[in-house]
Motif scaffolding. Structure first.
Motif, PDB file in Angstrom:
ATOM      1  N   PHE A 293       0.825  -1.165  -0.014  1.00 52.00           N
ATOM      2  CA  PHE A 293      -0.053   0.107  -0.024  1.00 52.00           C
ATOM      3  C   PHE A 293       1.000   1.162   0.013  1.00 52.00           C
ATOM      4  CE2 PHE A 293      -2.367   3.204   2.127  1.00 52.00           C
ATOM      5  CZ  PHE A 293      -3.433   3.450   1.342  1.00 52.00           C
ATOM      6  N   ASP A 294       0.643   2.106  -0.934  1.00 53.85           N
ATOM      7  CA  ASP A 294       1.160   3.384  -1.072  1.00 53.85           C
ATOM      8  C   ASP A 294       2.611   3.313  -1.370  1.00 53.85           C
ATOM      9  OD1 ASP A 294       0.924   5.990  -0.974  1.00 53.85           O
ATOM     10  OD2 ASP A 294       1.323   6.593   1.069  1.00 53.85           O
ATOM     11  N   VAL A 295       2.792   2.568  -2.153  1.00 51.18           N
ATOM     12  CA  VAL A 295       4.209   2.299  -2.966  1.00 51.18           C
ATOM     13  C   VAL A 295       3.922   2.488  -4.538  1.00 51.18           C
ATOM     14  CG1 VAL A 295       6.393   1.187  -3.227  1.00 51.18           C
ATOM     15  CG2 VAL A 295       5.098   0.974  -1.047  1.00 51.18           C
ATOM     16  N   PRO A 296       3.709   3.717  -4.935  1.00 57.14           N
ATOM     17  CA  PRO A 296       3.388   3.890  -6.187  1.00 57.14           C
ATOM     18  C   PRO A 296       4.413   3.671  -7.436  1.00 57.14           C
ATOM     19  CG  PRO A 296       3.617   6.037  -5.394  1.00 57.14           C
ATOM     20  CD  PRO A 296       3.925   4.968  -4.068  1.00 57.14           C
TER      21      PRO A 296
ATOM     22  N   TYR B 252       7.133  11.460  -5.217  1.00 59.54           N
ATOM     23  CA  TYR B 252       7.505  12.721  -4.276  1.00 59.54           C
ATOM     24  C   TYR B 252       6.330  12.805  -3.678  1.00 59.54           C
ATOM     25  CZ  TYR B 252       7.669  17.840  -3.238  1.00 59.54           C
ATOM     26  OH  TYR B 252       7.832  18.865  -2.267  1.00 59.54           O
ATOM     27  N   GLU B 253       6.545  13.052  -2.120  1.00 59.65           N
ATOM     28  CA  GLU B 253       5.552  13.048  -1.088  1.00 59.65           C
ATOM     29  C   GLU B 253       5.382  14.607  -0.779  1.00 59.65           C
ATOM     30  OE1 GLU B 253       6.188  10.299   2.066  1.00 59.65           O
ATOM     31  OE2 GLU B 253       5.592   8.635   0.816  1.00 59.65           O
ATOM     32  N   LYS B 254       4.267  15.023  -0.960  1.00 60.67           N
ATOM     33  CA  LYS B 254       4.005  16.604  -0.960  1.00 60.67           C
ATOM     34  C   LYS B 254       3.947  16.838   0.483  1.00 60.67           C
ATOM     35  CE  LYS B 254       1.739  17.506  -5.322  1.00 60.67           C
ATOM     36  NZ  LYS B 254       0.456  17.971  -6.038  1.00 60.67           N
ATOM     37  N   ASP B 255       3.303  16.244   1.463  1.00 54.07           N
ATOM     38  CA  ASP B 255       3.158  16.528   2.748  1.00 54.07           C
ATOM     39  C   ASP B 255       4.225  16.440   3.578  1.00 54.07           C
ATOM     40  OD1 ASP B 255       3.577  13.812   2.385  1.00 54.07           O
ATOM     41  OD2 ASP B 255       2.172  13.291   4.053  1.00 54.07           O
TER      42      ASP B 255
ATOM     43  N   VAL C 101      -4.457  -0.287 -11.987  1.00 53.94           N
ATOM     44  CA  VAL C 101      -4.343   1.102 -11.991  1.00 53.94           C
ATOM     45  C   VAL C 101      -5.382   1.654 -10.863  1.00 53.94           C
ATOM     46  CG1 VAL C 101      -5.166   3.063 -13.409  1.00 53.94           C
ATOM     47  CG2 VAL C 101      -3.774   1.147 -14.309  1.00 53.94           C
ATOM     48  N   ARG C 102      -6.639   1.091 -10.888  1.00 55.63           N
ATOM     49  CA  ARG C 102      -7.492   1.744  -9.854  1.00 55.63           C
ATOM     50  C   ARG C 102      -6.838   1.534  -8.536  1.00 55.63           C
ATOM     51  NH1 ARG C 102     -11.917  -0.342 -13.386  1.00 55.63           N
ATOM     52  NH2 ARG C 102     -11.295  -2.559 -12.769  1.00 55.63           N
ATOM     53  N   ARG C 103      -6.215   0.377  -8.164  1.00 59.67           N
ATOM     54  CA  ARG C 103      -5.523   0.301  -6.759  1.00 59.67           C
ATOM     55  C   ARG C 103      -4.277   1.481  -6.456  1.00 59.67           C
ATOM     56  NH1 ARG C 103      -1.498  -2.522  -3.868  1.00 59.67           N
ATOM     57  NH2 ARG C 103      -2.101  -3.175  -1.931  1.00 59.67           N
TER      58      ARG C 103
ATOM     59  N   SER D  95      -5.689   4.732  -5.397  1.00 61.42           N
ATOM     60  CA  SER D  95      -6.596   5.067  -4.194  1.00 61.42           C
ATOM     61  C   SER D  95      -5.053   5.446  -3.125  1.00 61.42           C
ATOM     62  CB  SER D  95      -6.813   3.517  -3.883  1.00 61.42           C
ATOM     63  OG  SER D  95      -6.232   2.639  -3.480  1.00 61.42           O
ATOM     64  N   PHE D  96      -3.702   5.311  -3.550  1.00 58.87           N
ATOM     65  CA  PHE D  96      -2.980   5.571  -2.739  1.00 58.87           C
ATOM     66  C   PHE D  96      -2.660   7.126  -2.330  1.00 58.87           C
ATOM     67  CE2 PHE D  96      -0.046   1.930  -4.606  1.00 58.87           C
ATOM     68  CZ  PHE D  96      -0.961   0.848  -3.890  1.00 58.87           C
ATOM     69  N   PRO D  97      -2.387   7.414  -1.019  1.00 59.99           N
ATOM     70  CA  PRO D  97      -2.346   8.684  -0.582  1.00 59.99           C
ATOM     71  C   PRO D  97      -1.310   9.718  -1.442  1.00 59.99           C
ATOM     72  CG  PRO D  97      -2.540   7.319   1.151  1.00 59.99           C
ATOM     73  CD  PRO D  97      -2.344   6.521  -0.171  1.00 59.99           C
ATOM     74  N   HIS D  98      -0.250   9.070  -1.870  1.00 63.32           N
ATOM     75  CA  HIS D  98       0.828   9.591  -2.548  1.00 63.32           C
ATOM     76  C   HIS D  98       1.023   9.348  -3.775  1.00 63.32           C
ATOM     77  CE1 HIS D  98       2.376   9.725   1.879  1.00 63.32           C
ATOM     78  NE2 HIS D  98       2.330  10.795   1.758  1.00 63.32           N
ATOM     79  N   THR D  99      -0.055   9.041  -4.642  1.00 65.82           N
ATOM     80  CA  THR D  99       0.036   8.916  -5.831  1.00 65.82           C
ATOM     81  C   THR D  99       0.339  10.305  -6.575  1.00 65.82           C
ATOM     82  OG1 THR D  99      -1.562   6.916  -5.920  1.00 65.82           O
ATOM     83  CG2 THR D  99      -1.228   8.204  -7.929  1.00 65.82           C
TER      84      THR D  99
END
Length: 704
Positions: free
Chosen positions: A241-244, A249-252, A607-609, A612-616
Motif C-alpha cells: 500500500f502507498d508504494v506507487p 514525491y510526497e508533498k506532505d 491502475v485503480r488500486r 487509491s494511494f495517498p501519495h500517487t
C-alpha cells in the motif's frame, strides 16, 4: 565403510601435499620476478637451500591461513563486511610477513606492499589448485562450513525435526526468461527440479527423460509498480500500500522517496509493520540476506532498511559473514573474480559500442564496478550467509540475488551477458541444494522472482528528448538545447505550440523561467513516470492541471511513446487518458477495449488500486508497449526495464517443491505481492513452522 574413510583421508592428504608443492613453486617464481621479495641471504644460497626456504615459507603461510586467519576474522566481526573485504589483502600480506619471519631457514624477506601481492597470488593459486584436484571445490567448501556449523550447534539447542524453508529471490528473472533458460540448458539444476529438458505446449517445462519433478513452476502477476521495492515489501511484510513506484514525491513531507535509499526503505518498512500489525514473514527464527527489507528477521546481512540505523548488536549480522571471510583463499578468489568481472564488462561494452549494437546505453563510469559487486561479491556473501543459516538450522531464510537484474538493465534481458549470469545463479542453487543434505534439519528450497524485465529502447534514444523535456514543453517552460536540436524535440515543441494556438515560437531570450517551486518534478521508475507539482499541497485534478497548463495532458497523451495517463478528476474521481482524446473514468475502466488493452489482464485493477494511494502523483505516465515484441520505452537509461505495465516485467515466477500446496487453484493466478506473502506464510504453516505473532516487531519499529 572404514576403507572409504581411509581413502578420503588419503585423498585429503594428497591434495594438501599437492597444494603445498604448487605453493612452493609459486613462491619461487614470485621471488624470481619481484625484486622486493627475497628467499636467500645477501651472499646468495644454493638452489636447494632456496627451495627449502620456499617450502618452509609456503608451509608456514598455509598453516597460518588455516589457523590464525579465522581468529583474525572473528576479532574483526565488528567491522562492516565491505570494510573487511577491503582488508582481506592486507591481512593476508601480514600473514605472509609473519610466515617469513618464523621460517626455520632464517631466510626470506619482503617489502610490505610486495607481501600483499605475493599473499594474494599464493592464496589464489592454492584455491585454484585445490579446486582442480577436488571433485567439486564447492563440495569441499560445503564440508568446511558444515564443520563450522557443527561446532556452533554443540552449544545451541537441538533443531526441530520439521523442515525449514529457504526462499531464494532471483531478482528480475521473469517467468518466460526462466522457461527459456531451462529450454536452452542454461539452468540444469532448475531443469532437473522440473524433470524436464524443454518446455511443454503451454510454455511451462514438461516432464521428460524419466525424471520425477521435485518442483512446480507457477507465474504470478505484479502490481502496477513492478519493481523490487514494492514487490519485496509485499512479499516480506504483506503490504504494498502507498508504494506507487520506485521513486515518488510526497508533498506532505516535501521529500522524494526512493526504494533503495536506506532512509526510505526504513520508513516503508515501518509503515508496512504499522499497517499489517505484524513484524513480517521472518519474525520467528528467520534470516534476511541481501534484501531491501528485514521481514522481521533476527539475523540480517546486507539489509538496506537497517543501514540507516546506528549499528548495534541487534542489527549487526554475523552468520555466514564469518564463514565467508574465514577462508582467505575464498575471499581472495572473490576479490580476483571482482577484478575479472570489471575487465569482462569493459570488454563487452567496448565490443557492443564497436558493433554499433542497438539498443544500447552507456556502461561507463562506475558501472563496471557496480556490476562486478552485484554479480560476484553480493552473490558470494549472500550465498555463504544462506549456507551458514541452513547449517545452523534456521526455520526461514529469505535471500535476494541481484546479479541478473543489474546486468539485464544494461545488456538486455535476453543478452549473452544475462545468460552467463543465469548459469552462475543456477550453480548457486545447486550448491544450496547440496548444503541442505548436510543441514541438521530438512529444508525445502523455494525459488522466486519479484518481477521480470521488458526489453526496448529508451524513450530518450527513440525520440531524442527525455520525458522531463516533454513535460517542460507541455508546461510552456524552456526545453534544453539538446532536445531542441533533435527532430523529435522540435516535433514535440510544434505539437505544444499547436495545442496552445501559438504558431510562432517566442524568443528564448524573452521567456521568463518559472519560479523553482512551481516547476514540475518528473521522476522515472523504469517505463513508469510520475509528474508532481510541489507548490500545490494536494493531488491536482485534471481540471486544475488543464487550467494551469492547457497543453500538458494533451501533449503527453498523444505522444507515440506514451501508452496512457492516470489523473484525478473532479467529475469522475479518476480518469485514464489515451491518445486522440480518449478519457475513461476509472469506474468504467476495463482491461479491454481501451488504452489498457495492450497491457494484459489485471491492468485495470492495478491502475485503480494505485489511484487509491495517498501519495500517487498528480500525473502517472506509463510508456507505450508493443505486445508483438514485448518492448516498452524506459524513461531511464535502461534497455531492460521494469517498474510499470507492459510485457514480461509484470510476470515473475514461483518455483516451489511439489510437497507444498499449489500457489493458486486451477485457472487462477497469484495477483500481487501481498498474495505471494500469504502463499509463503501458508507454506511455512504446512511445514509445521511457527505462526508469526502479530506484535512481533511493533515495539522495535516504534522505537526506531
Amino acid at each position: 565403510m572404514r576403507g572409504v574413510r581411509w581413502r578420503r583421508i588419503a585423498s585429503q592428504i594428497g591434495r594438501s601435499v599437492a597444494v603445498w608443492a604448487v605453493s612452493t613453486l609459486t613462491m619461487l617464481v614470485l621471488a624470481a620476478l619481484l625484486p622486493d621479495f627475497q628467499l636467500q641471504s645477501a651472499d646468495g644460497d644454493s638452489a636447494t637451500r632456496i627451495a627449502v626456504t620456499a617450502a618452509c615459507g609456503a608451509g608456514a603461510f598455509g598453516v597460518l591461513s588455516a589457523v590464525v586467519w579465522p581468529l583474525l576474522v572473528r576479532l574483526l566481526l565488528l567491522v562492516p563486511a565491505f570494510v573487511l573485504g577491503l582488508l582481506v589483502f592486507f591481512l593476508n600480506g601480514s600473514l605472509l610477513l609473519l610466515a617469513l619471519r618464523i621460517n626455520p631457514s632464517g631466510r626470506g624477506a619482503a617489502a610490505p606492499e610486495t607481501a600483499v601481492i605475493v599473499a594474494a597470488v599464493m592464496s589464489a593459486v592454492a584455491s585454484a589448485t585445490g579446486a582442480a584436484l577436488a571433485v567439486r571445490d564447492d563440495e569441499t567448501y560445503r564440508r568446511r562450513l558444515h564443520r563450522l556449523a557443527a561446532r556452533r550447534r554443540r552449544s545451541d539447542p537441538p533443531c526441530p525435526a520439521t523442515p525449514g524453508l529457504v526462499f531464494v529471490q532471483l531478482d528480475g528473472v521473469g517467468h518466460d526468461v526462466l522457461v527459456d533458460a531451462v529450454r536452452k540448458g542454461l539452468m540444469p539444476t532448475v531443469a532437473r527440479w522440473l524433470g524436464t529438458g524443454g518446455p511443454g505446449a503451454d510454455g511451462l517445462p514438461s516432464s521428460g527423460h524419466g525424471l520425477r519433478p521435485t518442483h512446480r513452476l507457477s507465474p504470478w502477476r505484479t502490481d502496477w509498480s513492478s519493481q523490487t521495492g514494492a514487490s519485496q515489501l509485499g512479499i516480506l511484510h504483506g503490504s504494498t500500500f502507498d508504494v506507487p513506484a520506485f521513486r515518488w514525491y510526497e508533498k506532505d513531507r516535501g521529500e522524494v522517496m526512493v526504494c533503495n535509499r536506506p532512509t526510505s526503505a526504513a520508513e516503508l518498512q515501518r509503515r508496512a509493520v504499522l499497517r499489517t500489525a505484524d513484524g513480517g514473514l521472518l519474525s520467528v527464527d528467520g534470516a534476511s540476506r541481501g534484501n531491501l527489507f528485514s521481514g522481521g528477521a533476527g539475523e540480517q546481512a546486507l539489509v538496506l532498511s537497517i543501514a540507516a540505523r546506528r549499528r548495534s548488536r541487534e542489527n549487526r549480522s554475523r552468520a555466514g559473514y564469518f564463514a565467508y571471510f574465514s577462508d582467505p583463499a575464498g575471499a581472495v578468489r572473490t576479490a580476483l573474480s571482482f577484478v575479472a568481472e570489471v575487465v569482462r564488462e569493459i570488454g563487452e561494452s567496448t565490443r557492443a559500442r564497436l558493433r554499433r549494437q542497438r539498443p544500447r546505453v552507456s556502461r561507463g563510469g562506475l558501472y563496471p564496478f557496480v556490476r562486478a559487486f552485484a554479480t560476484v561479491v553480493e552473490r558470494d556473501v549472500v550465498v555463504a550467509a544462506v549456507m551458514g543459516d541452513m547449517l545452523a538450522g534456521r526455520t526461514a531464510v529469505y535471500a535476494d540475488l541481484v546479479a541478473y537484474d543489474e546486468v539485464a538493465h544494461h545488456s538486455g534481458p535476453c543478452s549473452r551477458d544475462a545468460a552467463k549470469v543465469l548459469r552462475r545463479l543456477d550453480r548457486s542453487l545447486a550448491l544450496l541444494q547440496r548444503v541442505a543434505e548436510h543441514a541438521p534439519r530438512p529444508y525445502r528450497l523455494v525459488v522466486l522472482s519479484d518481477h521480470g524485465q521488458s526489453p526496448g529502447e529508451t524513450f530518450h534514444a527513440r525520440y531524442g528528448l527525455t520525458l522531463g523535456d516533454l513535460v517542460r514543453a507541455g508546461c510552456g517552460l524552456p526545453v534544453p538545447r539538446r532536445a531542441q536540436r533533435t527532430h523529435s524535440g522540435a516535433e514535440a515543441r510544434a505539437a505544444v505550440r499547436a495545442a496552445l494556438g501559438r504558431p510562432v515560437e517566442e524568443d528564448r531570450g524573452e521567456r521568463r523561467r518559472a519560479s523553482r517551486g512551481s516547476e514540475p518534478i518528473v521522476l522515472a521508475s523504469g517505463n513508469l513516470a510520475l509528474v508532481s507539482f510541489p507548490d500545490v499541497p494536494h493531488r491536482m485534478t485534471k481540471e486544475e492541471i488543464d487550467a494551469r497548463h492547457p497543453a500538458l495532458l494533451t501533449t503527453l497523451a498523444n505522444h507515440p511513446g506514451i501508452g496512457f495517463l492516470l489523473v484525478r478528476s473532479e467529475e469522475h474521481d479518476g480518469v485514464v487518458l489515451g491518445a486522440h482524446g480518449v478519457e475513461i473514468p476509472l469506474a468504467d475502466l476495463d482491461d479491454e477495449p481501451g488504452p489498457l488493452a495492450r497491457f494484459g489482464a489485471g491492468a485495470a485493477d492495478a491502475v485503480r488500486r494505485t489511484h487509491s494511494f495517498p501519495h500517487t502523483a498528480d500525473v502517472m505516465v506509463n510508456s507505450a508497449h508493443d505486445p508483438a515484441d514485448g518492448e516498452v520505452l524506459a524513461f531511464e537509461e535502461q534497455i531492460g526495464s521494469h517498474g510499470g505495465l507492459g510485457g514480461a516485467q509484470s510476470h515473475p515466477f514461483l518455483l516451489s517443491p511439489v510437497e507444498l500446496s499449489a500457489p493458486a487453484g486451477d485457472r487462477e493466478e497469484v495477483a500481487g505481492a501481498e498474495q505471494v506473502h500469504h502463499v509463503l506464510r501458508r507454506w511455512l504453516g504446512e511445514l509445521g513452522g511457527p505462526e508469526v505473532p502479530l506484535e512481533a516487531d511493533t515495539e522495535e519499529e516504534r522505537a526506531a
